[in-house]
Each structure stands twice: as structure tokens, then as C-alpha cells.
Design an enzyme around this catalytic site. Structure first.
Site, PDB file in Angstrom:
ATOM      1  N   GLN A   1      12.241  -1.465   0.520  1.00 42.27           N
ATOM      2  CA  GLN A   1      11.327  -2.124   1.272  1.00 42.27           C
ATOM      3  C   GLN A   1      11.999  -3.520   1.934  1.00 42.27           C
ATOM      4  O   GLN A   1      11.019  -4.210   2.596  1.00 42.27           O
ATOM      5  CB  GLN A   1       9.885  -2.575   0.474  1.00 42.27           C
ATOM      6  CG  GLN A   1       9.426  -1.470  -0.144  1.00 42.27           C
ATOM      7  CD  GLN A   1       8.710  -0.625   0.834  1.00 42.27           C
ATOM      8  OE1 GLN A   1       8.149  -1.163   2.150  1.00 42.27           O
ATOM      9  NE2 GLN A   1       8.438   0.693   0.489  1.00 42.27           N
TER      10      GLN A   1
ATOM     11  N   TRP B   1       4.597   0.273   9.872  1.00 42.53           N
ATOM     12  CA  TRP B   1       5.111  -0.998   9.150  1.00 42.53           C
ATOM     13  C   TRP B   1       4.393  -2.057   9.785  1.00 42.53           C
ATOM     14  O   TRP B   1       4.374  -2.882   9.132  1.00 42.53           O
ATOM     15  CB  TRP B   1       6.650  -1.011   9.114  1.00 42.53           C
ATOM     16  CG  TRP B   1       7.223  -0.075   8.561  1.00 42.53           C
ATOM     17  CD1 TRP B   1       8.119   0.988   8.996  1.00 42.53           C
ATOM     18  CD2 TRP B   1       7.430   0.204   6.963  1.00 42.53           C
ATOM     19  NE1 TRP B   1       8.648   1.741   8.004  1.00 42.53           N
ATOM     20  CE2 TRP B   1       8.267   1.344   6.794  1.00 42.53           C
ATOM     21  CE3 TRP B   1       6.933  -0.591   5.939  1.00 42.53           C
ATOM     22  CZ2 TRP B   1       8.489   1.768   5.383  1.00 42.53           C
ATOM     23  CZ3 TRP B   1       6.965  -0.210   4.670  1.00 42.53           C
ATOM     24  CH2 TRP B   1       7.655   0.968   4.554  1.00 42.53           C
TER      25      TRP B   1
ATOM     26  N   LYS C   1      19.557  10.508  -8.208  1.00 47.23           N
ATOM     27  CA  LYS C   1      18.276  10.235  -7.471  1.00 47.23           C
ATOM     28  C   LYS C   1      17.360  10.979  -7.902  1.00 47.23           C
ATOM     29  O   LYS C   1      17.570  12.419  -8.031  1.00 47.23           O
ATOM     30  CB  LYS C   1      18.474  10.386  -5.710  1.00 47.23           C
ATOM     31  CG  LYS C   1      17.464   9.283  -5.086  1.00 47.23           C
ATOM     32  CD  LYS C   1      18.067   9.191  -3.803  1.00 47.23           C
ATOM     33  CE  LYS C   1      16.937   8.748  -2.782  1.00 47.23           C
ATOM     34  NZ  LYS C   1      17.477   8.839  -1.384  1.00 47.23           N
TER      35      LYS C   1
ATOM     36  N   LYS D   1      12.040  15.650  -6.236  1.00 43.06           N
ATOM     37  CA  LYS D   1      11.268  16.767  -6.815  1.00 43.06           C
ATOM     38  C   LYS D   1      11.626  18.056  -6.727  1.00 43.06           C
ATOM     39  O   LYS D   1      11.527  18.936  -7.620  1.00 43.06           O
ATOM     40  CB  LYS D   1       9.884  16.685  -5.734  1.00 43.06           C
ATOM     41  CG  LYS D   1       8.641  16.451  -6.150  1.00 43.06           C
ATOM     42  CD  LYS D   1       7.473  16.681  -5.323  1.00 43.06           C
ATOM     43  CE  LYS D   1       7.215  15.485  -4.488  1.00 43.06           C
ATOM     44  NZ  LYS D   1       6.024  15.646  -3.558  1.00 43.06           N
TER      45      LYS D   1
ATOM     46  N   ASP E   1      -1.686   2.832   2.384  1.00 44.82           N
ATOM     47  CA  ASP E   1      -1.358   2.882   3.907  1.00 44.82           C
ATOM     48  C   ASP E   1      -1.449   4.409   4.263  1.00 44.82           C
ATOM     49  O   ASP E   1      -1.226   5.329   3.565  1.00 44.82           O
ATOM     50  CB  ASP E   1       0.349   2.718   3.766  1.00 44.82           C
ATOM     51  CG  ASP E   1       0.905   2.657   4.936  1.00 44.82           C
ATOM     52  OD1 ASP E   1       0.259   2.366   5.795  1.00 44.82           O
ATOM     53  OD2 ASP E   1       2.221   2.461   4.915  1.00 44.82           O
TER      54      ASP E   1
ATOM     55  N   TRP F   1       8.624  -3.228   4.244  1.00 39.87           N
ATOM     56  CA  TRP F   1       7.417  -4.053   3.996  1.00 39.87           C
ATOM     57  C   TRP F   1       7.781  -5.570   3.972  1.00 39.87           C
ATOM     58  O   TRP F   1       7.101  -6.462   4.522  1.00 39.87           O
ATOM     59  CB  TRP F   1       6.537  -3.686   2.723  1.00 39.87           C
ATOM     60  CG  TRP F   1       5.352  -3.983   2.879  1.00 39.87           C
ATOM     61  CD1 TRP F   1       4.149  -4.291   3.590  1.00 39.87           C
ATOM     62  CD2 TRP F   1       4.631  -4.835   1.554  1.00 39.87           C
ATOM     63  NE1 TRP F   1       3.180  -4.799   2.983  1.00 39.87           N
ATOM     64  CE2 TRP F   1       3.328  -5.198   1.792  1.00 39.87           C
ATOM     65  CE3 TRP F   1       5.280  -5.173   0.297  1.00 39.87           C
ATOM     66  CZ2 TRP F   1       2.305  -6.032   0.949  1.00 39.87           C
ATOM     67  CZ3 TRP F   1       4.356  -5.780  -0.635  1.00 39.87           C
ATOM     68  CH2 TRP F   1       3.019  -5.833  -0.345  1.00 39.87           C
TER      69      TRP F   1
ATOM     70  N   PRO G   1       0.809  -1.344   0.112  1.00 36.72           N
ATOM     71  CA  PRO G   1      -0.085  -0.127  -0.164  1.00 36.72           C
ATOM     72  C   PRO G   1       0.885   1.226   0.032  1.00 36.72           C
ATOM     73  O   PRO G   1       1.705   1.334   0.958  1.00 36.72           O
ATOM     74  CB  PRO G   1      -0.798  -0.312   1.267  1.00 36.72           C
ATOM     75  CG  PRO G   1       0.057  -0.989   2.080  1.00 36.72           C
ATOM     76  CD  PRO G   1       0.984  -1.923   1.507  1.00 36.72           C
TER      77      PRO G   1
END
Length: 1129
Positions: A636, A600, A677, A680, A151, A640, A112
Site C-alpha cells: 500500500q 486508488w 508467497k 490460492k 472498496d 493507499w 477498505p
RNA sequence: GGGGCACUAGCUCAGGUGGUUAGAGCGCACCCCUGAUAAGGGUGAGGUCGCUAGUUCGAGUCUAGCGUGCCCCA
């Protein structure tokens, strides 16, 4: 630059000006966009030429066409719009899920995302990677439910809301009101849900948003509670200390990400302190620290067990113990070392601490312990340990069973017990502490230490300190072996995650610090009796109501007053904090502990919490557990992936491993062109939606599949997407457009009788054999979760299809007769296009749908409604023909070699040559290549293709050991054998081998026999011929151009000039012309000789030698003037 | 400081189980084709596979050390 807009008449006679023509590109494209072409790729207007040519072709098409006309110019973004609308209107996604009960399930879990930020290219990557495997499995006949999830908890959400509100810190939130704050959080987590859904739909990721699970929902929270209460009841949940980065002024811990943002370079005091050894006269340990304020809380000194420690006697008789390696640095080179001991010998030795304001509790104190982190880079080799103020310190002291002492209040000031410094702020007290130590003779040395130190990113003057807080833990260390076993059973892609990143992480596993002193999260379901201290955990609202039916009365009342209050909020702060109960015969009231939990843990519970299990939907949970496939980015691993695996291992110890996921594709981070990387702030990427509107979703998807190797960072940039268009999408589109155009001209339809496979020419059987090989390869790679490899096979096939099959077969399609060969060609290309559409559908769902609709579904009611409802192509034993594939590979190599010879000898292809000679190894190869003789003759423009009977005339031979065979057999003699073969006369050896099926080679150890399979023959062209060699083949060209050949060449030049003129004149393909020409000498002879052919190829109905003064198309050929006058008939 | 990954052509990247001429695309140079056509195609140049040792008959591939970069953790 704007493409010009114009209207093209609809070929089926729909009235001009009609907005939506149903006969172009599916159903929804406005007619007036037809002629724009690929404004998306190259935003230029199309010339009169291409437009009118296309028009003229449409004119032909109108006679009873089966397929909708296809322009070679295409705008993929517009196709996308058509297909998106088509899928929505016809509910194709929903239909892929129909009949799920009978199918074998393929279970996928969606990790999520949190929708409180805009999606970026990295999210696009994970979504398309999920999609390709899910579409593939769907087409393979599996039932593939795809449930979305959101999430919604966690610190990032709170911080986002704090920013919106312009407030900061726990107190500010409490002042604002926890209830209002929670509501703001709910709004915030869905702030960009629209953008997420839009991006998801636009990229073609099919996922069911309607049934999305949401982590703050009541049923979800109750499932999480159930998991926690189970753990609590098994004794796996306990309260202890955790050292966090603490912001004293703000009264809160900071997450690792926040800490990382606030580093500054500062000067700290670096002090060496005497710790007198108990039982040794005038002897002290010399230990080192940069945080004097932690000295009152000293509990131990750390040494390296294997490090040597020296006892040094100073001039006044005092003795100091420090690392032997640092004696010179600290005390000078001539220091008097009187003894040396290993660190391990010092362990357990007691010492006098510098302060004794309080005794450490819970274990022994003021002793030497050994630790793995003691370094000899700086200091003295002995480290002062204050477990309350350092993570390493805490860990080591806990391991050694040492006591604990925390002489510092959460606000960063000393408590009253520290009489000398009470009320002082920790860092500010450093100077006074040093002065105090100095006055008592405890201080040995003081220096300044420059290093990076974290400050609060929201208040850059506020230093952070490491600080032990009471915290709730899951005792993962107790069950870690089961988690490791689970990890071993998972198929990780790439494989090294198993023992690398994840394996190493599990090796260093510590208990999971679960609680957070925050507001917006799943409340920790633990209630504590405020008098007895007894503790209980509950797993649902129902369990609470059993204890106190009135527990939620306050919530019901508030809801009655405010109907907008969601039921979900009853299990959140502040409402849940007011829930309490009492027990008969027990004093005191059970009240909830204040913490919420790590988000988490929420997402790690999703395998069961998404169903509200075990409180409901037990059957749905069982059907969907475990997942066959998940994929997310590498960050993750400890997020996750870890939480899923750990929670599942703890909750379901009886289940077969692995669970809750069997296959996990781990994606690397996305970077820009230069490996930076994506961020924004730097704006180093194009908004995915903008990019897709420019090049189409398929191009973005294909670029991602082509450029993404699991585990590697993916460099992504806009050019990759335009490359994808050119290399893959446009190639397929051109073949498709070619096919449709000629099928329509010819009246070929899917219903036309198809020749049996065995009756089709080699070229057709070849492309079908290639197709079959590609089907097998793509299946194999996708079954193995290697999408980047599948991409390569598809690219290779499309290249062969476009650059060999179609190019070589064009004439077959425009033949005017009604032959079996033409029917075979149409049948084959049709079948290939359909299978290719299916094969590529999981990757590029939009374009393939367009093909499928036009080629299959449009006129066949029995066909699947969508390519995504069709079956994935199966291997077809009838199509296999390895011999033929190999032959064509060699044929194509012959052409390459011939072209190289032409290039090297500056012989342009237009000039015909008499013969090309191929050197072949055996008759079988010769027969194979000969089957494609006409293709080779045309490609190389030679009149004849020959095979030499005298290889020695053209070729040098060299024999080389077949290392794979001879290596094991000869061992160390291999180099000698290689040398002997190289020095011998290769041609003679070759002749010997031909004659005797063996050769004898003299080696230092005696002669050996070699059989043909033990050597490789290498051919190379002799230099005195126009020849070229490569890949074991040699091609020789006869470069002599006689008069006849020259005249033919000239004739082709003339054809070339007339065709160019036709193009300049913007004539339709089928327009007839009248040609008047004049020339002198050999050129004239050539034209006279080949007049019929010239006229035929240029569609000239009149072709006469006349003076045509002032002609517009005069040309020069090899220095001669050609006078040309051309007019349309 | 610990762990992981990567380093191959100017650029972006492929190169199951070691086998001796290391591949592709882009870019570049030269050229072809002109009925897929403001498209398409061919040929070529360009590489001591990060460095150094080692194992082996044989290393881009296996081992160790080092260097550089990125990621995660501290």
C-alpha cells in the site's frame, strides 16, 4: 480421531443430562464437552486417569465455591464460541464506544478491502494488527470509533465480472450493456462479504460493519467529485499523454499486474540504423532499436551525457558516430577512430530521420538529447526515441521539450499517411520496414535479439505495445514538496519507510495518471462543450441540477419503471453519460468525457468521502481528521498510503502536518514456512477459519503478533499457532486453573481480606514487581506501535509466573492452616491474574475474557461487564522493587548453576546433599540471596545453603577492563591495559583491590591506577570442586553422600514408587491408602527411619512391614528389591 | 536497469544510542519432577553474526564494495 464423549455431573447439582451447564467456562458450553480436553490440540481421548481425577476434584469444589471450576484441559475454539456469543448478546463492542463525547478520541481509518475474493491469511494479519492497537487504546480510556469500509471500484472487479459472464474486452461489455454490467459489478463486490465478515468476527476484530462506507455510494462519489473539481479549479487536473501497455486487438490498456502475467521469450529484430548528421559530410549517428515499426515516429536520439562517443572512419570514407566503448563490438577491433566526443557535446545536433511521413508537433525534433537510461550493454550507445511508444522515450522527450508524433492507430495498424505501410499491423510490418531501410542504404546492421516481451494474458498470441493515450492527470509534481514534507512528519513503523520506500517513491514522483477507459468506477466529473471545447467540472449532483434541473430525468424515469435501480447508480455509467447541459449565450452542449478514474483515488478520499464531506457531516469529518493510526501491508506504500497522503496534501494545504494519518504501521507480506508467497493456486496455507476452529482465534492472533515485525515478511504456518497455545495460552490457563481449583477448595473469594502489600512475603512482592515492570514495558511498546516487542515482555512475565512463582508457591496454596501467608498467596495470584488478563486482552481477547468473567465479573456487579471495558493496567509505584527483581534473578541463577553441577556430576535431584555454597561478591548480595534460602534448598535438594568466607578456595579471579568507562579514558592504551590485567595474577589483584579500593597496573607508558568501577571481576569455579560459574556467580555443591543422606535419598525413592503406584491405580488425589512393604538391608533401614514421612507424603493411613507375596507394585531401587502392596482404604 | 528490505544456532526469529562470554522458542541429546500430571521443568551440544575492505582503543551494530534472496518499480 474423535475424542470420546461423556457426561460429567455438574458440580452445583444441576440435573444430569442437562445440556447447557451454566457453571463451566462461562455460560454456553455443553456439559458433555467438559472432559474432552484439548481435542483441538491433540485429538486424543482422555484417559480414565485424568478424567476421574478431575471428577474427584470437582467433588471437593462443590462446597460453596466462588469461581466456576476450571479444567486444566481446555478447548480454546469452544471458549471462542462462548465469548463471541457473550459479546454479541451483551453488545460489548457497542459499549466500548459509549460516552465517546467525553473521552479523548483515537482515530483509526480502515483501509477498505474489496470483497470480491476470499480473505486469506494476509488479511487476517492486518485485521489483528489493527485490532490490538485499537483494543489497547480503548482500554486506555480513548474513544476509538472503528468504521468499516468497502472498496468497490476498479479493473479487478470488472475482470471478475467478465469471467463470470464469459466475455472479454470493452466491446463485449458494451454489447452486454453497460447498465447491466454495472449492476453485476455491484453484486460481485459483495460476493464474499459474508466470508469477510465471518472471518473478521471470528478473529475478534471489532469493526462497525453497519455504518461501513462504500466507495460506489452516491454520497461517496460526490465527495470524490468535489475533490476533483477543486483540483480542476486550481488547475491541477489536465489532459495529456500517457504511455500505457496497450492491447491493440482488444483496444484497451492493461494494468501492470496483467502485463506481468503475459511475458514470453521471443526473438525480435535488432537493427542499427544510420541517422545522417546535418552539416557533417558522409557522417551518420549509428542508433539502435528492437522495434523498427516505431521508426516512422522517431523524434530524437538519446545519448549518455558522460559517455564517450567515437567517430569512426570506414574504408570507403563513411563516418559513423557511436559509443567509444562499443566500437570494437560493433565494427571490429581495428576500426579507425578519428575523433572522440562526450555525449554532452552531441546534444542539440540535428540529424536526418529515416522516414519523413509527418512532422512531429509541439516542439523541435530530430535532434540529439541526453538521457539517463542509455546503457552500453547492447546496441550502439545511441537510442532511437519515439515518445509515442515508450515510457522512457516519452518522459525524456517531454523533459527536453521535444515534439510528438504518433504514426500508429489504436488498433495497431499504420495510418494512411505512412504510405508505404498503411494498414499493416505494427509488428508484422517490421520485415518490410527493414527491407525498405536496407534498400535505401539506411540500414547498417541487422541481428536477432532474444528477450522477454509481454503478450496479452487473455490472448497469448497478441503482443502488447507501449502506446501513448490521451489521459487525465493530476499535477502532483506541482505540489510534491508539500507531500514530501507531510511524509517527513509521519511516524512510520518501521522507520525506514519514510526515507526508503515512500521517500524514494516521492522523489521519483510523476503526475498522477488518473483516468481509466473503463466502465465501473467513479466517473470523471468533467463536461466538455462539444462545440467550443470549453471544459467544466462539477462537485456534486446539486451542481449539475443547478445547470440543468432536468439532468437526471432519464434516470428518474428508469427508476420509476424499475424500482430495484439504486439511487447510487445515478452517478455511474451509463446514466451519468447521458447527463448534459447547455449555457445561455454559449453554443454547443456540455457532455461528460467518457473516462472513469483510478480506484486508488477513491480510497484515498476516504477521510472526507466516508462522511460525504463537504456536502454533509462537516462536524463528523472535523472530529475524525486526521487519523492517529492506520496499518496495512507494504504494497500500500504506493497504493493507499500514497493516495491518502497526496490527496490530503493537495486538498488541505493549511492543516498542521502530518495528515491524514499520524502513525502508520507497514506490514510485510505473508509467506509460508519456506518463505514462499501465499497463493490460492499452490494451496500453501490453511484456510484461516479452519485453523481457528482447530486451535482457536487467540492462538492465531498470538502467533501473528509474535511473528510479525513491521516491514518484514511474516512467515506463517500452522505450527506457529500450536506453539502459541503451548508457550503462552496454555501456560496462563494452567496458572488460572491452578488458582481456581485451590481457591475453591479453600473457600477463598475476592472478598477475603487481603494482606497489605508490605506484609506479603518476598515471593509475592517479587511477582508484583515483575508485573509492574511488564505493565510499563507493554505500555511503552504499544505506545510505540511495536507489538512484537510487547509480546516478548508478556512471554517473559508469564514464564516467570508459571515457572518460578507458581512452582515455588504451590505448597502455600494447599497449606491446610489458615495463615496470612496463604491469604497473601491467594491475594497475589488473584491480582496478578486479573492484571494479566487485562494486559493480554488486546492480544488474546477471547481467553482473557474467560478469565475476567470468572475471576472478576461473575460475582461483582460493580465490575466492568467485560475485560474489554476495563482499564488497562497502570504502572503502580508501590509495586516497584528493582532490588528484589535483581535478587530473584540472581537466586534463579544460583539454582541454575546448582542444577548444572548436579547434571555434570550425575547427582539426581532426588538424592539429598549436605550443602550448596554460593560465592557472593558482598554482604548485601548474600543477604538478598539468603532471603530465598529455603527455595534454593528445595530446588537443589540440599540440607543447607552456605556462603563461602574463602572465595579463593573455590574461585579463580580475573580482572577485565570496564571498557565502557576505560575506553574514553585510556584510548589507545586499552589493549595494553587489557593485556596487563590478563597476565597479572587475578586473585592477587582482587585482594589488592579489596584492601586498597584501587590497583596499580604497569603499562608501557607508565603505571596507571584503576578504581573498582573501572574493572570487572570475573569469577570462575576452580576445577577441583563440583562447582559451576556463570553470570558472575559461582555455586559449589558438597557432593559427599553419607549414610544419612543416602537413606534419605532411598526414602524419597520409595515415596516416588508409591506415588507412581497411586497413579497407576488411578486413585483420587485425596484417597487414603494402606501400604504393606518389605525390603532388606539399607533400604529397609531407610524406610524404617523415614516411615512417618513416607506415609505422610503418600497419604498412607497404614504403613507396615509385612510380607506381601504377589504384590503388584514391587519395585527395584538401586539394585535392592522393594516389595509393595497397596490398597485403597 | 533503479529503489527498498533481509542475510545471526539444524529451523523460525530477537538483538534502542558501537563496549569484548551474541539471546529466545522449536528441534536434538541427557536428565528431573509426579498434588498443574497424556501436563510441567532442568542441563547440554550447536554460531568465524553472508563475504571483503574500512572507520574506531573496541564492530553483529557505523561506512563502502561484493554475493544471495525477497518486495516494489522499470
Amino acid at each position: 480421531m474423535q475424542p470420546r464423549r461423556s457426561v460429567v455431573r455438574c458440580p452445583k447439582g444441576i440435573r444430569p443430562g442437562f445440556d447447557l451447564c451454566p457453571h463451566f467456562f462461562g455460560k454456553r458450553l455443553p456439559v458433555d464437552q467438559l472432559s474432552h480436553g484439548r481435542g483441538s490440540i491433540r485429538s486424543t481421548a482422555h484417559s480414565q486417569t485424568s478424567r476421574s481425577r478431575w471428577k474427584s476434584r470437582l467433588g471437593v469444589v462443590c462446597r460453596g465455591a466462588m469461581f466456576d471450576p476450571v479444567s486444566p484441559q481446555v478447548s480454546f475454539p469452544e471458549l471462542d464460541a462462548t465469548q463471541l456469543a457473550f459479546w454479541e448478546n451483551t453488545r460489548i463492542f457497542e459499549k466500548t464506544l459509549e460516552g465517546g463525547e467525553e473521552k479523548q478520541p483515537f482515530i483509526f481509518y480502515e483501509g477498505p478491502p474489496t470483497a470480491n475474493g476470499m480473505p486469506h491469511p494476509g488479511h487476517v494479519l492486518t485485521r489483528v494488527m489493527k485490532d490490538v492497537f485499537l483494543r489497547y487504546r480503548t482500554m486506555c480510556g480513548y474513544y476509538v470509533p472503528r468504521r468499516a469500509g468497502w472498496d468497490t471500484h476498479g479493473l479487478p472487479v470488472e475482470v471478475e465480472v467478465e469471467k463470470e459472464l464469459g466475455i472479454s474486452g470493452r466491446e463485449a461489455i458494451q454489447e452486454y450493456g453497460v447498465e447491466a454490467f454495472s449492476r453485476r459489478c455491484i453484486d460481485s463486490v459483495f460476493k464474499y462479504i459474508g466470508e469477510w465478515q465471518k472471518m473478521t468476527e471470528r478473529i475478534g476484530f471489532w469493526v462497525d460493519f453497519d455504518s461501513a462506507y462504500v466507495t460506489f455510494h452516491k454520497s461517496y462519489v460526490e465527495s470524490v467529485w468535489w475533490a476533483l473539481s477543486e483540483m480542476f479549479n486550481k488547475g491541477l487536473l489536465y489532459q495529456g499523454y500517457k504511455v500505457v501497455w496497450w492491447w491493440p486487438q482488444g483496444g484497451t490498456a492493461l494494468s501492470a499486474g496483467e502485463v506481468g502475467q503475459g511475458y514470453r521469450t521471443i526473438d525480435d529484430p535488432s537493427v542499427m540504423i544510420r541517422f545522417p548528421v546535418v552539416g557533417e559530410e558522409r557522417t551518420s549517428f549509428l542508433a539502435w532499436t528492437t522495434t523498427p515499426w516505431t521508426l516512422p515516429s522517431n523524434v530524437a536520439l538519446a545519448v549518455g551525457a558522460k559517455t564517450d562517443y567515437a567517430t569512426v572512419e570506414l574504408e570507403d570514407g563513411e563516418r559513423l558516430v557511436l559509443a567509444a566503448a562499443l566500437v570494437g563490438k560493433v565494427l571490429g577491433e581495428e576500426a579507425n577512430v578519428v575523433a572522440t566526443r562526450k555525449g554532452s557535446e552531441l546534444v542539440g545536433v540535428s540529424y536526418e530521420p529515416p522516414f519523413r511521413y509527418a512532422e512531429p508537433q509541439g516542439g523541435p525534433a530530430w535532434q540529439v538529447v541526453d538521457a539517463d537510461f542509455v546503457s552500453l550493454d547492447s546496441g550502439s550507445g545511441l537510442v532511437h526515441l519515439a515518445p509515442a511508444f515508450g515510457e522512457d522515450d516519452f518522459r525524456v522527450c517531454k523533459e527536453k521539450g521535444m515534439g510528438f508524433l504518433q504514426l500508429m492507430k489504436p488498433d495497431g495498424t499504420f495510418p494512411d499517411e505512412v504510405t508505404d505501410f498503411a494498414g499493416r499491423f505494427c509488428k508484422d510490418a517490421d520485415r518490410d520496414i527493414i527491407r525498405n531501410l536496407s534498400a535505401r542504404g539506411v540500414l547498417f546492421k541487422e541481428e536477432v535479439y532474444r528477450h522477454d516481451y509481454p503478450f496479452c494474458w487473455r490472448a497469448m498470441d497478441d503482443p502488447l505495445i507501449q502506446y501513448a493515450r490521451r489521459s487525465w492527470f493530476i499535477r502532483t509534481t506541482q505540489e510534491i514538496d508539500r507531500v514530501k514534507e507531510n511524509n517527513q512528519a509521519v511516524h512510520w513503523e518501521p522507520d525506514h519507510i519514510k526515507s526508503g520506500r515512500m521517500g524514494q517513491f516521492l522523489e521519483g514522483n510523476v503526475d498522477w495518471a488518473l483516468s481509466r477507459e473503463r466502465f465501473w468506477g467513479t466517473p470523471l466529473p468533467i463536461w466538455k462543450n462539444d462545440e467550443t471545447g470549453a471544459v467544466e467540472s462539477v462537485g456534486s449532483v446539486a451542481e449539475i441540477l443547478e445547470r440543468n434541473p432536468e439532468a437526471f430525468a432519464h434516470f428518474e424515469k428508469a427508476k420509476a419503471a424499475d424500482p430495484t435501480l439504486q439511487d447510487h447508480l445515478m452517478v455511474h455509467k451509463p446514466w451519468i453519460d447521458a447527463v448534459s447541459w447547455t449555457k445561455d449565450g454559449e453554443p454547443g452542449v456540455y457532455r461528460r468525457v467518457p473516462e472513469v478514474i483510478d480506484c486508488w483515488f477513491d480510497s484515498g478520499c476516504m477521510p472526507f468521502a466516508q462522511w460525504g464531506f463537504p456536502h454533509q457531516n462537516a462536524d463528523a469529518f472535523e472530529r475524525n481528521f486526521p487519523a492517529d493510526f492506520i496499518t496495512e501491508a507494504v504494497d500500500q506504500t504506493r497504493g493507499w498510503f500514497y493516495s491518502l497522503m497526496t490527496i490530503s496534501s493537495l486538498m488541505f494545504p493549511q492543516r498542521a502536518l502530518p495528515h491524514p494519518f499520524k502513525n502508520c504501521v507497514v506490514l510485510g507480506l505473508m509467506t509460508d514456512e519456506k518463505g514462499k508467497k501465499l497463493s490460492k493456486r499452490d494451496k500453501n496455507y490453511t484456510d484461516p477459519l479452519v485453523l481457528m476452529d482447530r486451535v482457536g482465534a487467540d492462538a492465531v492472533r498470538w502467533a501473528l503478533y509474535a511473528g510479525t515485525v513491521p516491514g518484514q515478511s511474516t512467515r506463517f504456518f500452522d505450527d506457529a499457532a500450536t506453539d502459541a497455545v503451548r508457550e503462552f495460552l496454555l501456560k496462563i490457563w494452567n496458572v488460572y486453573s491452578f488458582f481456581v481449583t485451590y481457591a475453591n477448595i479453600d473457600g477463598w473469594t475476592a472478598a477475603t481480606a487481603r494482606p497489605a502489600l508490605a506484609d506479603r512475603p518476598d515471593m509475592d512482592r517479587w511477582v508484583l514487581a515483575e508485573l509492574d515492570a511488564t505493565v510499563r514495558a507493554v505500555r511503552r511498546e504499544l505506545d510505540d506501535y511495536k507489538s512484537h516487542m510487547a509480546v516478548r515482555h508478556l512471554l517473559g512475565f508469564v514464564d516467570g509466573l508459571s515457572n518460578w512463582y507458581v512452582r515455588r508457591s504451590r505448597a502455600r496454596f494447599w497449606a491446610s492452616d489458615d495463615s496470612d501467608d496463604k491469604r497473601a498467596a491467594f491475594s497475589t495470584l488473584y491480582e496478578v491474574l486479573i492484571d494479566l488478563a487485562k494486559l493480554a486482552a488486546p492480544f488474546v481477547p477471547f481467553m482473557t475474557e474467560t478469565l475476567f468473567q470468572n475471576l472478576v465479573h461473575k460475582d461483582d456487579p460493580a465490575a466492568p461487564e467485560s475485560v474489554h471495558l476495563a482499564s488497562f493496567p497502570e504502572p503502580d509505584a508501590a509495586r516497584i522493587d528493582e532490588e528484589l527483581r535483581k535478587t530473584v534473578e540472581r537466586v534463579r541463577n544460583v539454582v541454575t548453576l546448582g542444577q548444572r553441577v548436579r547434571n555434570e556430576n550425575k547427582l539426581k535431584v532426588r538424592q539429598p546433599l549436605a550443602e550448596a555454597i554460593v560465592v557472593v561478591a558482598d554482604d548485601e548480595e548474600r543477604r538478598g540471596i539468603d532471603r530465598f534460602a529455603s527455595a534454593i534448598r528445595e530446588e537443589l535438594n540440599v540440607r543447607a545453603l552456605g556462603f563461602t568466607q574463602e572465595p579463593h578456595k573455590y574461585v579463580e579471579f580475573e580482572l577485565v577492563p570496564n571498557f565502557r568507562v576505560l575506553g574514553p579514558k585510556l584510548g589507545k592504551q586499552v589493549p595494553a591495559c587489557k593485556k596487563a590485567l590478563a597476565e597479572a595474577d587475578g586473585s592477587a589483584l582482587y585482594a589488592e583491590m579489596e584492601a586498597n579500593e584501587k590497583i596499580v597496573v604497569q603499562l608501557p607508558n607508565g603505571p596507571i591506577e584503576l578504581t573498582p568501577s573501572e574493572v570487572e571481576v570475573r569469577l570462575s569455579a576452580r576445577e577441583d570442586f563440583a562447582a559451576s560459574s556463570g553470570s558472575g556467580q559461582v555455586v559449589v555443591l558438597d557432593t559427599r553422600v553419607d549414610d544419612s543422606l543416602r537413606r534419605e535419598g532411598l526414602a524419597r525413592e520409595v515415596i516416588n514408587r508409591i506415588q507412581r503406584a497411586r497413579k497407576t491405580m488411578d486413585l483420587a488425589y485425596e484417597a487414603r491408602i494402606e501400604v504393606k512393604w518389605n525390603a532388606d538391608g539399607e533400604l529397609a533401614e531407610a524406610i524404617e527411619e523415614h516411615a512417618a514421612r513416607i506415609a505422610g507424603e503418600t497419604l498412607a493411613t497404614g504403613f507396615s512391614r509385612e510380607s506381601a507375596p504377589g504384590s503388584a507394585h514391587d519395585a527395584e531401587i538401586d539394585g535392592s528389591t522393594l516389595s509393595l502392596s497397596i490398597s485403597a482404604v
